[in-house]
Design a protein around this motif. Structure first.
Motif, mmCIF file in Angstrom:
data_model
loop_
_atom_site.group_PDB
_atom_site.id
_atom_site.type_symbol
_atom_site.label_atom_id
_atom_site.label_comp_id
_atom_site.label_asym_id
_atom_site.label_seq_id
_atom_site.Cartn_x
_atom_site.Cartn_y
_atom_site.Cartn_z
ATOM 1 N N VAL A 1 0.846 -1.198 0.000
ATOM 2 C CA VAL A 1 0.000 0.000 0.000
ATOM 3 C C VAL A 1 0.881 1.248 0.000
ATOM 4 O O VAL A 1 0.639 2.205 -0.752
ATOM 5 N N ALA A 2 1.923 1.232 0.821
ATOM 6 C CA ALA A 2 2.786 2.417 0.935
ATOM 7 C C ALA A 2 3.494 2.720 -0.376
ATOM 8 O O ALA A 2 3.701 3.888 -0.719
ATOM 9 N N SER A 3 3.870 1.677 -1.104
ATOM 10 C CA SER A 3 4.620 1.910 -2.341
ATOM 11 C C SER A 3 3.712 2.021 -3.564
ATOM 12 O O SER A 3 4.190 2.208 -4.677
ATOM 13 N N SER A 4 2.394 1.921 -3.357
ATOM 14 C CA SER A 4 1.462 1.941 -4.493
ATOM 15 C C SER A 4 1.224 3.339 -5.048
ATOM 16 O O SER A 4 0.767 3.491 -6.178
ATOM 17 N N GLY A 5 1.505 4.340 -4.233
ATOM 18 C CA GLY A 5 1.197 5.697 -4.650
ATOM 19 C C GLY A 5 -0.222 6.117 -4.302
ATOM 20 O O GLY A 5 -0.594 7.280 -4.468
ATOM 21 N N ALA A 6 -1.033 5.179 -3.813
ATOM 22 C CA ALA A 6 -2.407 5.523 -3.432
ATOM 23 C C ALA A 6 -2.399 6.365 -2.162
ATOM 24 O O ALA A 6 -1.638 6.082 -1.232
ATOM 25 N N ARG A 7 -3.229 7.398 -2.170
ATOM 26 C CA ARG A 7 -3.404 8.189 -0.947
ATOM 27 C C ARG A 7 -4.360 7.417 -0.037
ATOM 28 O O ARG A 7 -5.568 7.455 -0.232
ATOM 29 N N ALA A 8 -3.787 6.691 0.915
ATOM 30 C CA ALA A 8 -4.562 5.754 1.736
ATOM 31 C C ALA A 8 -4.274 6.004 3.209
ATOM 32 O O ALA A 8 -3.118 5.935 3.645
ATOM 33 N N LEU A 9 -5.325 6.290 3.952
ATOM 34 C CA LEU A 9 -5.220 6.521 5.390
ATOM 35 C C LEU A 9 -5.760 5.310 6.135
ATOM 36 O O LEU A 9 -6.905 4.903 5.900
ATOM 37 N N LEU A 10 -4.961 4.755 7.033
ATOM 38 C CA LEU A 10 -5.473 3.697 7.908
ATOM 39 C C LEU A 10 -6.312 4.355 8.998
ATOM 40 O O LEU A 10 -5.829 5.235 9.718
ATOM 41 N N ILE A 11 -7.568 3.954 9.089
ATOM 42 C CA ILE A 11 -8.450 4.480 10.138
ATOM 43 C C ILE A 11 -8.991 3.269 10.915
ATOM 44 O O ILE A 11 -8.500 2.166 10.764
ATOM 45 N N GLY A 12 -9.982 3.487 11.757
ATOM 46 C CA GLY A 12 -10.560 2.374 12.496
ATOM 47 C C GLY A 12 -9.648 1.916 13.629
ATOM 48 O O GLY A 12 -8.660 2.555 13.985
ATOM 49 N N ARG A 13 -9.989 0.763 14.184
ATOM 50 C CA ARG A 13 -9.304 0.307 15.397
ATOM 51 C C ARG A 13 -7.846 -0.086 15.155
ATOM 52 O O ARG A 13 -7.038 -0.007 16.076
ATOM 53 N N ARG A 14 -7.521 -0.519 13.931
ATOM 54 C CA ARG A 14 -6.105 -0.847 13.711
ATOM 55 C C ARG A 14 -5.243 0.404 13.772
ATOM 56 O O ARG A 14 -4.064 0.324 14.115
ATOM 57 N N ALA A 15 -5.806 1.546 13.486
ATOM 58 C CA ALA A 15 -5.046 2.788 13.653
ATOM 59 C C ALA A 15 -4.772 3.031 15.146
ATOM 60 O O ALA A 15 -3.696 3.506 15.523
ATOM 61 N N LEU A 16 -5.735 2.696 15.985
ATOM 62 C CA LEU A 16 -5.517 2.826 17.429
ATOM 63 C C LEU A 16 -4.394 1.905 17.894
ATOM 64 O O LEU A 16 -3.565 2.280 18.736
#
Lengths: 158, 67
Positions: free
Chosen positions: A15-30
């Motif tokens: 995901v990090a190297s894909s170039g997609a603007r992607a924010l981890l949210i939800g409980r895994r972000a906690l």
């Protein structure tokens, strides 16, 4: 693919190297921040133009989209699933339970990079913005999470 | 799924009203609660120093919980 076989770090690296603007949210972000909470799913909020890049990153992990990019754009969300489940939010803006409009571009501008290992990082909203995302669904567990995040935000980047 | 399980699930997935959210969050944080949460976070980040280790722990814990 069985859940036990899922290469979690590999997925985040892709995901990090894909170039997609992607924010981890939800409980895994906690969990990334340091709060021990239990969760089954991965939740991402991605830019509406980056569905294809995000799906491409997920494909080697046998994560298949439930909707085509066009359908997903119309619905505002979709799921990537197989042994794992990734809920993907793609709205340009989402209202909180009290009607505050939260725009992806604003949250992305305030994003934080958090290292998972010395080589892999994940992008999260700031704690203040993570609290706002918890007001989207506003379930009882979301409110509990807001309380936990608020305690951390006292001395953090919120 | 039993009726009780269904009711618990429905209640836990229910969207609260704005008033309910504000009422819950209006309850002041006590010193004990602050210390408990601080202690929990300190333990978790000491036991699993990297975020990658914390995510892996949660995956293992969830698998155990699911049986």
């Amino acid at each position: 693919m069985q859940a036990a076989d899922f290469d979690e770090l590999g997925f985040f690296r892709a995901v990090a190297s894909s170039g997609a603007r992607a924010l981890l949210i939800g409980r895994r972000a906690l969990v990334v921040i340091g709060i021990p909470v239990l969760t089954a799913d991965y939740d991402f909020w991605i830019h509406i133009d980056d569905i294809e890049a995000f799906n491409l990153a997920a494909a080697p992990f046998d994560l298949r989209p439930t909707h085509s990019p066009a359908d997903a754009r119309a619905r505002g969300r979709y799921i990537l699933e197989n042994g794992e489940r990734v809920d993907v939010l793609i709205a340009r803006a989402v209202p909180t339970v009290d009607g505050t409009r939260v725009a992806f571009d604003d949250v992305w501008a305030r994003r934080r990079s958090r290292p998972l290992t010395s080589e892999v990082a994940v992008i999260l909203p700031s704690i203040a913005d993570l609290i706002l995302t918890k007001r989207f669904a506003a379930r009882p567990k979301d409110v509990e999470d807001i309380r936990l995040l608020s305690l951390l935000a006292d001395g953090d980047d919120a | 799924m039993t009726e009780i399980e269904r009711r618990i699930r429905d209640e836990s997935e229910r969207r609260l009203s704005a008033a309910e959210v504000e009422a819950y969050l209006a309850v002041p944080v006590t010193d004990v609660e602050r210390e408990d949460v601080g202690g929990l976070v300190a333990w978790f980040t000491r036991r699993y120093p990297t975020a990658g280790e914390r995510l892996a722990y949660v995956r293992r814990a969830h698998r155990r919980w699911r049986g």
